[in-house]
Structures are given as C-alpha cells and as structure tokens.
Design a protein around this motif. Sequence first.
Motif, PDB file in Angstrom:
ATOM      1  N   ASP A  15       0.842  -1.195   0.000  1.00 37.27           N
ATOM      2  CA  ASP A  15       0.000   0.000   0.000  1.00 37.27           C
ATOM      3  C   ASP A  15       0.879   1.249   0.000  1.00 37.27           C
ATOM      4  OD1 ASP A  15      -2.715   1.392   0.681  1.00 37.27           O
ATOM      5  OD2 ASP A  15      -1.272   2.159   2.158  1.00 37.27           O
ATOM      6  N   PRO A  16       0.640   2.206  -0.900  1.00 39.35           N
ATOM      7  CA  PRO A  16       1.526   3.375  -1.006  1.00 39.35           C
ATOM      8  C   PRO A  16       1.661   4.175   0.283  1.00 39.35           C
ATOM      9  CG  PRO A  16       0.148   3.205  -2.962  1.00 39.35           C
ATOM     10  CD  PRO A  16      -0.359   2.182  -2.000  1.00 39.35           C
ATOM     11  N   TYR A  17       0.556   4.370   0.997  1.00 40.53           N
ATOM     12  CA  TYR A  17       0.659   5.147   2.225  1.00 40.53           C
ATOM     13  C   TYR A  17       1.455   4.397   3.288  1.00 40.53           C
ATOM     14  CZ  TYR A  17      -0.373   7.512   6.564  1.00 40.53           C
ATOM     15  OH  TYR A  17      -0.230   8.146   7.768  1.00 40.53           O
ATOM     16  N   ARG A  18       1.166   3.111   3.466  1.00 42.32           N
ATOM     17  CA  ARG A  18       1.897   2.338   4.471  1.00 42.32           C
ATOM     18  C   ARG A  18       3.381   2.242   4.118  1.00 42.32           C
ATOM     19  NH1 ARG A  18      -1.848  -1.496   7.498  1.00 42.32           N
ATOM     20  NH2 ARG A  18      -0.309  -3.158   7.236  1.00 42.32           N
ATOM     21  N   ARG A  19       3.663   2.161   2.811  1.00 42.79           N
ATOM     22  CA  ARG A  19       5.063   2.151   2.390  1.00 42.79           C
ATOM     23  C   ARG A  19       5.723   3.488   2.717  1.00 42.79           C
ATOM     24  NH1 ARG A  19       9.813   0.249   2.269  1.00 42.79           N
ATOM     25  NH2 ARG A  19      10.994   0.414   0.337  1.00 42.79           N
ATOM     26  N   ALA A  20       4.992   4.577   2.555  1.00 39.48           N
ATOM     27  CA  ALA A  20       5.523   5.888   2.910  1.00 39.48           C
ATOM     28  C   ALA A  20       5.800   5.977   4.409  1.00 39.48           C
ATOM     29  CB  ALA A  20       4.553   6.985   2.474  1.00 39.48           C
ATOM     30  N   VAL A  21       4.913   5.399   5.215  1.00 38.00           N
ATOM     31  CA  VAL A  21       5.137   5.384   6.667  1.00 38.00           C
ATOM     32  C   VAL A  21       6.411   4.612   6.991  1.00 38.00           C
ATOM     33  CG1 VAL A  21       4.235   4.526   8.868  1.00 38.00           C
ATOM     34  CG2 VAL A  21       2.715   5.709   7.270  1.00 38.00           C
ATOM     35  N   GLU A  22       6.588   3.456   6.368  1.00 36.82           N
ATOM     36  CA  GLU A  22       7.835   2.704   6.551  1.00 36.82           C
ATOM     37  C   GLU A  22       9.052   3.560   6.217  1.00 36.82           C
ATOM     38  OE1 GLU A  22       7.076  -2.026   5.641  1.00 36.82           O
ATOM     39  OE2 GLU A  22       7.411  -0.662   3.955  1.00 36.82           O
ATOM     40  N   ASN A  23       8.974   4.239   5.100  1.00 39.76           N
ATOM     41  CA  ASN A  23      10.106   5.050   4.674  1.00 39.76           C
ATOM     42  C   ASN A  23      10.377   6.199   5.636  1.00 39.76           C
ATOM     43  OD1 ASN A  23      10.723   3.542   2.390  1.00 39.76           O
ATOM     44  ND2 ASN A  23       9.356   4.713   1.069  1.00 39.76           N
ATOM     45  N   MET A  24       9.314   6.811   6.162  1.00 36.75           N
ATOM     46  CA  MET A  24       9.517   7.873   7.140  1.00 36.75           C
ATOM     47  C   MET A  24      10.218   7.329   8.384  1.00 36.75           C
ATOM     48  SD  MET A  24       6.189  10.387   7.057  1.00 36.75           S
ATOM     49  CE  MET A  24       4.951   9.123   7.402  1.00 36.75           C
ATOM     50  N   LEU A  25       9.823   6.151   8.817  1.00 32.53           N
ATOM     51  CA  LEU A  25      10.453   5.566   9.994  1.00 32.53           C
ATOM     52  C   LEU A  25      11.910   5.209   9.730  1.00 32.53           C
ATOM     53  CD1 LEU A  25      10.383   4.534  12.855  1.00 32.53           C
ATOM     54  CD2 LEU A  25       9.247   2.448  12.050  1.00 32.53           C
ATOM     55  N   THR A  26      12.186   4.623   8.580  1.00 31.11           N
ATOM     56  CA  THR A  26      13.564   4.204   8.317  1.00 31.11           C
ATOM     57  C   THR A  26      14.505   5.395   8.132  1.00 31.11           C
ATOM     58  OG1 THR A  26      13.102   3.931   5.939  1.00 31.11           O
ATOM     59  CG2 THR A  26      12.893   1.978   7.343  1.00 31.11           C
ATOM     60  N   THR A  27      13.983   6.558   7.751  1.00 36.68           N
ATOM     61  CA  THR A  27      14.862   7.726   7.656  1.00 36.68           C
ATOM     62  C   THR A  27      15.312   8.216   9.032  1.00 36.68           C
ATOM     63  OG1 THR A  27      13.015   9.303   7.642  1.00 36.68           O
ATOM     64  CG2 THR A  27      13.818   8.517   5.494  1.00 36.68           C
TER      65      THR A  27
ATOM     66  N   ILE B 135      21.451   5.872  14.968  1.00 28.66           N
ATOM     67  CA  ILE B 135      22.750   5.205  14.875  1.00 28.66           C
ATOM     68  C   ILE B 135      23.863   6.141  15.338  1.00 28.66           C
ATOM     69  CG2 ILE B 135      24.427   4.216  13.267  1.00 28.66           C
ATOM     70  CD1 ILE B 135      21.951   3.322  11.578  1.00 28.66           C
ATOM     71  N   ALA B 136      23.807   7.399  14.928  1.00 32.78           N
ATOM     72  CA  ALA B 136      24.836   8.358  15.327  1.00 32.78           C
ATOM     73  C   ALA B 136      24.877   8.526  16.845  1.00 32.78           C
ATOM     74  CB  ALA B 136      24.589   9.701  14.653  1.00 32.78           C
ATOM     75  N   ALA B 137      23.705   8.582  17.479  1.00 32.98           N
ATOM     76  CA  ALA B 137      23.658   8.723  18.932  1.00 32.98           C
ATOM     77  C   ALA B 137      24.225   7.486  19.614  1.00 32.98           C
ATOM     78  CB  ALA B 137      22.219   8.969  19.384  1.00 32.98           C
ATOM     79  N   GLU B 138      23.874   6.333  19.100  1.00 34.60           N
ATOM     80  CA  GLU B 138      24.295   5.061  19.697  1.00 34.60           C
ATOM     81  C   GLU B 138      25.818   4.888  19.618  1.00 34.60           C
ATOM     82  OE1 GLU B 138      22.532   0.557  19.503  1.00 34.60           O
ATOM     83  OE2 GLU B 138      22.740   1.624  17.609  1.00 34.60           O
ATOM     84  N   TYR B 139      26.372   5.055  18.420  1.00 33.26           N
ATOM     85  CA  TYR B 139      27.807   4.857  18.244  1.00 33.26           C
ATOM     86  C   TYR B 139      28.615   6.006  18.828  1.00 33.26           C
ATOM     87  CZ  TYR B 139      27.522   0.612  15.461  1.00 33.26           C
ATOM     88  OH  TYR B 139      27.319  -0.684  15.060  1.00 33.26           O
TER      89      TYR B 139
END
Length: 263
Positions: free
Chosen positions: A90-102, A108-112
């Motif tokens: 689904d395009p919207y759900r895929r967009a939500v995934e992409n927002m989260l992965t960004t 990662i920067a905070a962790e390392y």
Amino acid sequence: MTRPTVYHIPVCPFCQRVEILLSLKGRREDVDFRMIDITEPRPDWLLRKTRGTTALPVLETADGRVIKESLVILRYLEDIYREPQIAQADPYRRAVENMLTTMDRDFIAAEYGWLMNQDPQQRDGLRENMLKQYAQLDDFLLEHGASGPFLFGTFGWAETVFTPFFQRFWFLEYYEDFELPAAPRYARVREWIEACVADPAAQQTTREEVIKLYYDYACGAGNGALLPGRRRSSFALEPDWRARPWPPRNKYQQPARDAELGL
C-alpha cells in the motif's frame, strides 16, 4: 558467478540487514556471502570492484555488476526476490515505513557516538540524547503504527532496518550501564524492540559476540583500528570470540591488553 555474492564484515549491523531480509524471504542460501577481515586493508581485488570505496556490505550480481549501500541492496533484493514481499504494498503504508527508516541516521549516530566517547564528563548528555532518540521512535509508533508489537502486524521492512542496531544496544548496556527506563513514554518502543530482537529472522548474532567484538569501539578505536600498545583488534577473526574472556566493563580505565582479551 551463478548467483549474487555479498561481501560483508562479521557482526556488522549494515551487513546483518541483508541477512535478515534474505531470511524473511527464505532466500539465504540463494546468495553467497564472502567474509572480509576488517582488521586488514581491503584487498585490491575488492577495491577494483568498488572503485576504491571501503564501506561494506557490497553486493555483486551474478553478471558482475556491483551495488553498494545496505538500503540500496535491500531494495534490489526485494525487487529480484518478489515473494514474499517484505515492504508494504500500500503506497501510504510504504511511505510510513520510509519515514520511519529515515530516522535511523540520528539513532545510529547517537548510539555509536556514545559507545566511542572517551570523556566521562560527556556521559549524561549522551545518555539524554539516546533517550531522545527512543522517545522519538515511541512517538512515531504511537502515531503511525498498529497496536503492536511491530509497525504493521509482522516483522517487516522497518524492522529489518532497525533490528541490528537494537541488538548493538547490548554494548551500551554493558559498557555504559544504560537501560531504557521503565516509563510510559518508552512503552511502545520497548515492545517493538523486544519483539524485533527475538524474531527468528534476526538471530545472526548474540549479545556475547557484540560485546566482545566491539570492545575496541568502546575504547574509541573503530573499524579494526588498533589502540596504543595493542597488536590485534577485538574484531580479529581468530581466536574465535567464544573462546575469549568477557572484556572489562569500565571503558574509561586503561584499555585491556591483547592477552587480557584472549587475543
């Protein structure tokens, strides 16, 4: 070659992303994995393939073309091994995934950044920054996600991207005595993390392996670099990490010598 080859580093979270996706698709055996020793300079044959870049993983297709960057490799594998589909259709759900992965970059920067810190006076500020990252993930999941534990019902694309770094959280527990507080503002992200690290598709590494191999990172030396007075990196392939003693937890003292680390 008759099938794709992935050049990877042991216990590298970016490389683990690729293994997780292939496991979810039941395609782990369809791709060859070739291990690269991070404690040695990149071999000339690999540098020729990558045109001089050293970051891993790198995927070489069956016909000899090279693809770099873990998220790009994930997208390629998702396209060539279409079933089962891991990214949302689904395009919207895929967009939500992409927002989260960004959101992974700041996390990662905070962790390392905290792991590699050598100034005890900076610890409180680094801890607060780490908590800020978890709070932002919690807020996102509450706003956009399903009831849980995963973003959209099952372990999917966003989980594939984040889970290796949730597992590297083990080194902050060990070397910085950091625990995610048992407070309501972290309840949703805690549920997500626990489900992610327990998923069968994400069992490529263990807490013990992460802690032992990342000791030099905790002392400020990343990517196979040697600390003063040391001859071998904690990322050395031999002796096997299982045969080594647990490293000292206090990263702000004099770093352990090779013998103390079983190297």
